[in-house]
Design a protein around this motif. Sequence first.
Motif, mmCIF file in Angstrom:
data_model
loop_
_atom_site.group_PDB
_atom_site.id
_atom_site.type_symbol
_atom_site.label_atom_id
_atom_site.label_comp_id
_atom_site.label_asym_id
_atom_site.label_seq_id
_atom_site.Cartn_x
_atom_site.Cartn_y
_atom_site.Cartn_z
ATOM 1 N N VAL A 1 -0.910 15.902 1.537
ATOM 2 C CA VAL A 1 0.289 15.542 2.165
ATOM 3 C C VAL A 1 1.314 15.075 1.113
ATOM 4 N N LEU A 2 0.988 14.207 0.344
ATOM 5 C CA LEU A 2 1.759 14.111 -1.099
ATOM 6 C C LEU A 2 2.219 15.107 -1.843
ATOM 7 N N ALA A 3 1.266 15.732 -2.012
ATOM 8 C CA ALA A 3 1.567 17.136 -2.994
ATOM 9 C C ALA A 3 2.672 17.991 -2.149
ATOM 10 N N LEU A 4 2.344 18.017 -0.991
ATOM 11 C CA LEU A 4 3.577 18.927 -0.331
ATOM 12 C C LEU A 4 4.993 18.250 -0.143
ATOM 13 N N THR B 1 0.913 -1.238 -0.156
ATOM 14 C CA THR B 1 0.097 0.140 0.096
ATOM 15 C C THR B 1 0.716 1.126 0.114
ATOM 16 N N VAL B 2 0.836 2.081 -1.110
ATOM 17 C CA VAL B 2 1.626 3.234 -1.096
ATOM 18 C C VAL B 2 0.477 4.283 -1.011
ATOM 19 N N ILE B 3 0.966 5.639 -1.176
ATOM 20 C CA ILE B 3 0.581 6.721 -0.745
ATOM 21 C C ILE B 3 -0.939 7.192 -1.692
ATOM 22 N N VAL B 4 -0.397 7.044 -3.124
ATOM 23 C CA VAL B 4 -1.609 7.220 -3.995
ATOM 24 C C VAL B 4 -2.685 6.210 -3.966
ATOM 25 N N TYR B 5 -2.213 5.000 -3.554
ATOM 26 C CA TYR B 5 -3.283 3.707 -3.494
ATOM 27 C C TYR B 5 -3.913 4.101 -2.227
ATOM 28 N N PHE B 6 -3.606 4.482 -1.254
ATOM 29 C CA PHE B 6 -4.257 4.941 -0.129
ATOM 30 C C PHE B 6 -5.193 5.900 -0.278
ATOM 31 N N VAL B 7 -4.748 6.951 -1.042
ATOM 32 C CA VAL B 7 -5.625 8.110 -1.534
ATOM 33 C C VAL B 7 -6.894 7.357 -2.185
ATOM 34 N N TRP B 8 -6.536 6.710 -3.189
ATOM 35 C CA TRP B 8 -7.666 6.120 -3.850
ATOM 36 C C TRP B 8 -8.718 5.202 -2.972
ATOM 37 N N GLU B 9 -7.961 4.489 -2.340
ATOM 38 C CA GLU B 9 -8.905 3.443 -1.346
ATOM 39 C C GLU B 9 -9.664 4.324 -0.442
ATOM 40 N N GLN B 10 -9.105 5.508 0.259
ATOM 41 C CA GLN B 10 -10.142 6.188 0.920
ATOM 42 C C GLN B 10 -11.350 6.900 0.495
#
Length: 319
Positions: free
Chosen positions: A291-294, A266-275
């Motif tokens: 947070v990723l954009a920052l 689970t990486v950040i972008v997948y976490f974003v999609w999942e949420q």
Amino acid sequence: MAPVPAPFSLTDTDRARLTDRARRRRRRRETSVAWGFVSPSVLVILGLSVVPVVWSLLLSFRADDLVTPSRWVGLDNYRALAQDPHFGQAVRNTLLFTALYVPLSICLGLLLAMVLNRRIRLVGLYRTLVFVPFVVSATAQGVLFSFILDPEFGAANSVLHKLGVSPQGFLTDPGQALPALLVISLWSGTGFCVVVYLAALQDVPASLVEAARLDGAGRWNLLRHVTLPTLTPVTVFLVLWQIINSLQVFDLVYVTTKGGPLGSTTVIVYFVWEQAFKNFTAGYGAAAAYVLALALLVVGVGTRLARRRPGARAEGVAR
């Protein structure tokens, strides 16, 4: 008999004023035509980039499930992220993937570029074969390697069986899934580094290389003191490019492991999609996205400052 009026004549000031007016009218017409051509692209950019960015920023401060009316929660989503163990695991997985992928892809790209920069037979074919994986979509890569790394029927375990090695779980093993994704990403992403380095190597001044050889420089010294310093701007660009790509990896994870097993991929972008689209907590997902954009902004600014620093030092020495 009435006197004949004198012919009308313009002064130099009048001529200059009329010329200036004609120039301004022509400029306004050219500007209007230019905006007429550009406006469709501007509308597309506003509709697909600027508006979603602003909307998602506002969404990150709200509790929204994309169905019922949302409510303002301020910084609660960001506070929850700081205490969420699943988000912490996604950050660790992303950082580990990035820390391994970036240097390995850069080093492999440089090594292959130096090999393919020589005059060897069928070099054009070899260059093409190295670059082809880069143009293959991540979805196709995921489907292909899902078959190859299948624990029961995959070709990889078939080869290992013939070598006397016990079958491996690969994408289904929590300890092997992320390294397997790393290998797949290196297979596809190294080709871009090879092409960029090939172009840069062909621009290394031949006179500089010849002068170093006349001074007795061997291959190692030639690489260390001539080639690598010349490739520094290209390397900085590739490092930034690969960092951004590795922090945004999603397609490959979605197709192969769905973030599993046990959250090991689970990486950040997948976490974003999942949420946002699985758990329907869009505001929480938007906060994770920012947070990723920052982080990407910090990486970009830091890389730019690091690139400027050697030049500033050299200028100071020169002064």
